[in-house]
Motif scaffolding. Structure first.
Motif, PDB file in Angstrom:
ATOM      1  N   ILE A 113      44.620  41.956  46.005  1.00  0.00           N
ATOM      2  CA  ILE A 113      43.305  42.266  45.419  1.00  0.00           C
ATOM      3  C   ILE A 113      43.303  41.753  43.988  1.00  0.00           C
ATOM      4  O   ILE A 113      43.751  42.426  43.057  1.00  0.00           O
ATOM      5  CB  ILE A 113      43.000  43.778  45.435  1.00  0.00           C
ATOM      6  N   THR A 131      40.630  38.849  41.650  1.00  0.00           N
ATOM      7  CA  THR A 131      39.190  38.646  41.637  1.00  0.00           C
ATOM      8  C   THR A 131      38.746  38.437  43.086  1.00  0.00           C
ATOM      9  O   THR A 131      37.807  39.060  43.573  1.00  0.00           O
ATOM     10  CB  THR A 131      38.839  37.412  40.773  1.00  0.00           C
ATOM     11  N   GLY A 154      38.337  42.313  43.999  1.00  0.00           N
ATOM     12  CA  GLY A 154      38.358  42.972  42.694  1.00  0.00           C
ATOM     13  C   GLY A 154      37.071  42.709  41.916  1.00  0.00           C
ATOM     14  O   GLY A 154      36.608  43.554  41.150  1.00  0.00           O
ATOM     15  N   TYR A 155      36.486  41.552  42.164  1.00  0.00           N
ATOM     16  CA  TYR A 155      35.249  41.210  41.438  1.00  0.00           C
ATOM     17  C   TYR A 155      34.123  42.186  41.781  1.00  0.00           C
ATOM     18  O   TYR A 155      33.326  42.551  40.907  1.00  0.00           O
ATOM     19  CB  TYR A 155      34.834  39.764  41.768  1.00  0.00           C
ATOM     20  N   LEU A 171      34.419  45.332  42.516  1.00  0.00           N
ATOM     21  CA  LEU A 171      34.651  46.585  41.788  1.00  0.00           C
ATOM     22  C   LEU A 171      34.385  46.402  40.293  1.00  0.00           C
ATOM     23  O   LEU A 171      33.760  47.256  39.649  1.00  0.00           O
ATOM     24  CB  LEU A 171      36.092  47.059  42.023  1.00  0.00           C
ATOM     25  N   SER A 172      34.824  45.277  39.737  1.00  0.00           N
ATOM     26  CA  SER A 172      34.595  45.020  38.308  1.00  0.00           C
ATOM     27  C   SER A 172      33.102  44.909  38.020  1.00  0.00           C
ATOM     28  O   SER A 172      32.614  45.417  37.003  1.00  0.00           O
ATOM     29  CB  SER A 172      35.244  43.712  37.868  1.00  0.00           C
ATOM     30  N   PHE A 174      38.743  51.639  33.264  1.00  0.00           N
ATOM     31  CA  PHE A 174      38.807  51.248  34.667  1.00  0.00           C
ATOM     32  C   PHE A 174      39.543  52.304  35.494  1.00  0.00           C
ATOM     33  O   PHE A 174      39.107  52.678  36.591  1.00  0.00           O
ATOM     34  CB  PHE A 174      39.508  49.887  34.778  1.00  0.00           C
ATOM     35  N   ILE A 200      37.961  54.527  38.659  1.00  0.00           N
ATOM     36  CA  ILE A 200      38.471  54.527  40.039  1.00  0.00           C
ATOM     37  C   ILE A 200      38.846  55.946  40.471  1.00  0.00           C
ATOM     38  O   ILE A 200      38.588  56.356  41.600  1.00  0.00           O
ATOM     39  CB  ILE A 200      39.690  53.595  40.177  1.00  0.00           C
ATOM     40  N   GLY A 223      48.312  42.114  43.146  1.00  0.00           N
ATOM     41  CA  GLY A 223      47.067  41.886  42.411  1.00  0.00           C
ATOM     42  C   GLY A 223      46.671  43.125  41.629  1.00  0.00           C
ATOM     43  O   GLY A 223      47.234  44.220  41.826  1.00  0.00           O
ATOM     44  N   GLY A 224      45.685  42.961  40.746  1.00  0.00           N
ATOM     45  CA  GLY A 224      45.242  44.059  39.876  1.00  0.00           C
ATOM     46  C   GLY A 224      44.885  45.314  40.655  1.00  0.00           C
ATOM     47  O   GLY A 224      45.110  46.435  40.201  1.00  0.00           O
ATOM     48  N   GLY A 225      44.318  45.139  41.876  1.00  0.00           N
ATOM     49  CA  GLY A 225      43.890  46.284  42.682  1.00  0.00           C
ATOM     50  C   GLY A 225      45.049  47.168  43.109  1.00  0.00           C
ATOM     51  O   GLY A 225      44.858  48.358  43.403  1.00  0.00           O
ATOM     52  N   LYS A 258      47.203  48.386  41.329  1.00  0.00           N
ATOM     53  CA  LYS A 258      47.567  49.379  40.297  1.00  0.00           C
ATOM     54  C   LYS A 258      47.068  50.763  40.700  1.00  0.00           C
ATOM     55  O   LYS A 258      47.456  51.762  40.098  1.00  0.00           O
ATOM     56  CB  LYS A 258      46.888  49.021  38.968  1.00  0.00           C
ATOM     57  N   SER A 259      46.145  50.842  41.667  1.00  0.00           N
ATOM     58  CA  SER A 259      45.532  52.130  42.000  1.00  0.00           C
ATOM     59  C   SER A 259      46.185  52.763  43.230  1.00  0.00           C
ATOM     60  O   SER A 259      46.066  52.240  44.344  1.00  0.00           O
ATOM     61  CB  SER A 259      44.041  51.908  42.272  1.00  0.00           C
TER      62      SER A 259
HETATM   63  N1  ADP Z   1      43.636  50.056  36.944  1.00  0.00           N
HETATM   64  C1  ADP Z   1      43.171  49.350  37.980  1.00  0.00           C
HETATM   65  N2  ADP Z   1      43.185  49.867  39.230  1.00  0.00           N
HETATM   66  C2  ADP Z   1      42.721  49.168  40.283  1.00  0.00           C
HETATM   67  N3  ADP Z   1      42.193  47.935  40.193  1.00  0.00           N
HETATM   68  C3  ADP Z   1      42.166  47.362  38.989  1.00  0.00           C
HETATM   69  C4  ADP Z   1      42.649  48.028  37.819  1.00  0.00           C
HETATM   70  N4  ADP Z   1      42.485  47.184  36.768  1.00  0.00           N
HETATM   71  C5  ADP Z   1      41.914  46.047  37.278  1.00  0.00           C
HETATM   72  N5  ADP Z   1      41.727  46.161  38.607  1.00  0.00           N
HETATM   73  C6  ADP Z   1      41.147  45.164  39.543  1.00  0.00           C
HETATM   74  O1  ADP Z   1      41.975  44.014  39.479  1.00  0.00           O
HETATM   75  C7  ADP Z   1      41.150  42.837  39.471  1.00  0.00           C
HETATM   76  C8  ADP Z   1      41.869  41.735  38.712  1.00  0.00           C
HETATM   77  O2  ADP Z   1      43.090  41.491  39.348  1.00  0.00           O
HETATM   78  P1  ADP Z   1      43.998  40.261  38.930  1.00  0.00           P
HETATM   79  O3  ADP Z   1      45.093  40.185  39.953  1.00  0.00           O
HETATM   80  O4  ADP Z   1      44.392  40.398  37.510  1.00  0.00           O
HETATM   81  O5  ADP Z   1      42.931  39.080  39.103  1.00  0.00           O
HETATM   82  P2  ADP Z   1      42.942  37.517  38.787  1.00  0.00           P
HETATM   83  O6  ADP Z   1      44.308  37.012  39.188  1.00  0.00           O
HETATM   84  O7  ADP Z   1      41.848  36.989  39.640  1.00  0.00           O
HETATM   85  O8  ADP Z   1      42.669  37.305  37.317  1.00  0.00           O
HETATM   86  C9  ADP Z   1      39.866  43.259  38.791  1.00  0.00           C
HETATM   87  O9  ADP Z   1      38.766  42.518  39.294  1.00  0.00           O
HETATM   88  C10 ADP Z   1      39.747  44.753  39.105  1.00  0.00           C
HETATM   89  O10 ADP Z   1      38.856  44.990  40.176  1.00  0.00           O
END
Ligand code: ADP
Ligand code: 5SP
Length: 502
Positions: free
Chosen positions: A260, A262, A302-303, A305-306, A318, A322, A402-404, A406-407
């Motif tokens: 997860i 963008t 992720g986009y 949610l953002s 953020f 969540i 991915g960023g997602g 983290k939750s």
């Molecule tokens: N604390 C968080 N918990 C869950 N999701 C998150 C958190 N912080 C950011 N995100 C999600 O992670 C996405 C970005 O992930 P990332 O892997 O860094 O993306 P990219 O590689 O495309 O730049 C954001 O669009 C957001 O939805």
């Protein structure tokens, strides 16, 4: 003095640079955000200079704030957002903003490719021509910006441009090359047939090297700009999903990757070049020579949610935003979200569909909407699992990155919707880890990426499906599956209205 490698993950929302030692420990990480330029519906661009300055700012912070010793930074490599078109002139200057993977302006060009090349296109490239890929973007520039096209001498993918600025060498690797849909995958060369049929000079295509190959050393001018030394070696690197697969240990077929960022990606390792998903899933060269992977991509994971957070909860952090979703229920009290907010790629290759909330009730509260967004994104991943299941694949473990990832709530939702155990990484940076591993192997610290995996990858918590949640999600998923067919025409009409009447 111990030495380090830097893994540079050039994402869509930010660049993240991680410094790792020979034991695979992350010593320090820095990042820099940049913006998307969205001049109209379906358009998505970035300025390549922003990637270079973001990467350099993160490196400077590693040196100044984290006190990395300069001479200790021995190797660098990359994981890069895929498919983006960077066009250079004869002096290797950028001709226009990069057109990104989530830009869907090229429907007409995709149709043209299908008409001219028919079934031979999938046979050569292993993929269908879809809006996000590089080739239709080249055709779009050729047809819509003839003055720029006349000056174009080379194209690069995003990570290749940053590496070019560090080393002065133009090149791409095979994993990013398959994502252009200009590579003859079986031959391992740029396709003359495609170039000739579409009147694209073969000379525009950059030289091909392997992900672990040395591209060059840091040039004196980039050393002066960044603080790095000219002794630092720079290795080619890989497409972010190939690097993510390496950095999460997806090196056999009973694990899949769920990413997860963008975008959203469900990815499977493939050993057989003959595997054929008829273009419904992407089929790409891996960063490991003669290996492949397939994947289904949700354009706005992720986009979505953002977007929701920026639009409806901009003042909240953020993480708090969540956590709100915990106040809702499994199934978001009967509210469904489809994440097609910039169109979709898999399983529905449809640039005109748009997202929807279905079943809005007077009792729904904001936390139900947040939960519906989290769940809708994972239902779209579930659609990709369904394709793998129909093709006879099965897996017991899903590795989340991915960023997602983290939750913890989102990780549990994944386990419950996939009905499989979901494993997180100790550090959520799969692609950045993969990039560092490529540099480590390039430096000769390990004989192969497989060997490096043992030392570098550390899994974190395991999320196990809750049988009650699984049953509920199975029921709701059956409803979710109906939404695309029943909303696609309406959303196409609305998009047409936005494009022509506003
Ligand atoms: N604390 C968080 N918990 C869950 N999701 C998150 C958190 N912080 C950011 N995100 C999600 O992670 C996405 C970005 O992930 P990332 O892997 O860094 O993306 P990219 O590689 O495309 O730049 C954001 O669009 C957001 O939805
Ligand atoms: O288009 C694809 C893969 O085909 C995307 O996965 C991009 O590679 C961008 O990745 P993120 O910025 O979401 O990591």
């Amino acid at each position: 003095m111990s030495d380090y490698v830097l893994g540079i993950d050039l994402g869509t929302s930010a660049v993240k640079v991680s410094a790792l030692n020979r034991n695979g420990q992350i010593i320090a990480q820095e990042s820099a955000d940049y913006d998307l330029i969205q001049p109209g519906p379906g358009y998505s661009e970035q300025n390549p200079e922003d990637w270079v300055s973001g990467t350099t700012a993160a490196i400077v912070r590693l040196i100044q704030h984290d006190h990395l010793t300069l001479k200790a930074i021995t190797g660098i490599s990359f994981s890069g957002q895929m498919h983006g078109l960077v066009l250079l002139d004869e002096n290797n200057r950028v001709l226009r903003p990069a057109i990104l993977w989530n830009d869907t302006r090229t429907t007409a060009q995709c149709k043209e490719i299908e008409t001219l090349l028919g079934d031979s296109f999938i046979a050569i490239t292993k993929n269908r021509p879809l809006e996000g890929f590089t080739l239709p973007k080249l055709l779009w520039v050729k047809e819509n910006e003839p003055d720029i096209w006349a000056k174009a001498k080379t194209f690069l993918l995003p990570k290749d441009y940053v590496r070019f600025r560090m080393t002065g060498r133009l090149a791409t690797d095979y994993s990013d090359a398959t994502g252009t849909v200009l590579l003859d995958v079986a031959a391992g060369t740029w396709s003359k047939t495609i170039c000739e049929k579409l009147h694209i000079p073969l000379s525009l295509c950059p030289p091909l090297i392997r992900s672990i190959d040395l591209a060059g050393n840091v040039t004196p001018s980039y050393a002066a700009f960044s603080g790095l030394t000219i002794g630092t070696k720079v290795f080619c690197g890989a497409a972010d999903n190939a690097a993510g697969a390496i950095g999460t240990g997806i090196l056999n077929s009973n694990r899949v990757l769920s990413s997860i960022g963008t975008s959203g990606v469900v990815l499977k390792y493939e050993t057989n070049a003959e595997t054929d998903y008829h273009g419904v899933l992407q089929f790409e060269d891996h960063a490991i020579p003669n290996k492949f992977y397939s994947m289904g991509v949700t354009l706005a994971a992720g986009y979505s949610l953002s977007w929701f957070q920026k639009t409806f909860a901009a003042s909240e952090s953020f993480a708090d935003f969540i956590t709100n979703a915990e106040r809702s229920t499994v199934g978001a009290n009967g509210l469904l979200f489809t994440p097609y907010i910039v169109g979709e790629r898999a399983p529905y290759a449809d640039a005109s569909v748009r997202g929807s909330f279905i079943g809005i009730d007077g009792t729904h509260q904001r936390h139900d909407f947040v939960r519906a967004v989290l769940e809708g994104i994972i239902f779209s991943f579930r659609d990709i699992f369904a394709i793998y299941e129909e093709n006879g694949s099965n897996f017991d473990t899903v590795v989340s990155t991915g960023g997602g990832s983290k939750s913890p709530l989102w990780l549990q939702i994944q386990a419950d919707i996939f009905n499989r155990k979901v494993v997180s990484l100790k550090n959520e940076q799969g692609p950045g880890m993969g990039a560092a591993m490529i540099a480590a192997v390039g430096m000769g610290w390990f004989d192969s990426l497989q060997e490096c995996t043992e030392q570098f990858i550390h899994f974190g918590k395991v999320y196990v499906p809750d049988s009650d949640h699984v049953k509920k999600y199975q029921q709701i998923y059956e409803i979710y599956r109906k939404v695309y067919a029943r909303t696609k025409d309406i959303s196409a009409e609305l998009l047409n209205y936005r494009q022509h009447s506003l």
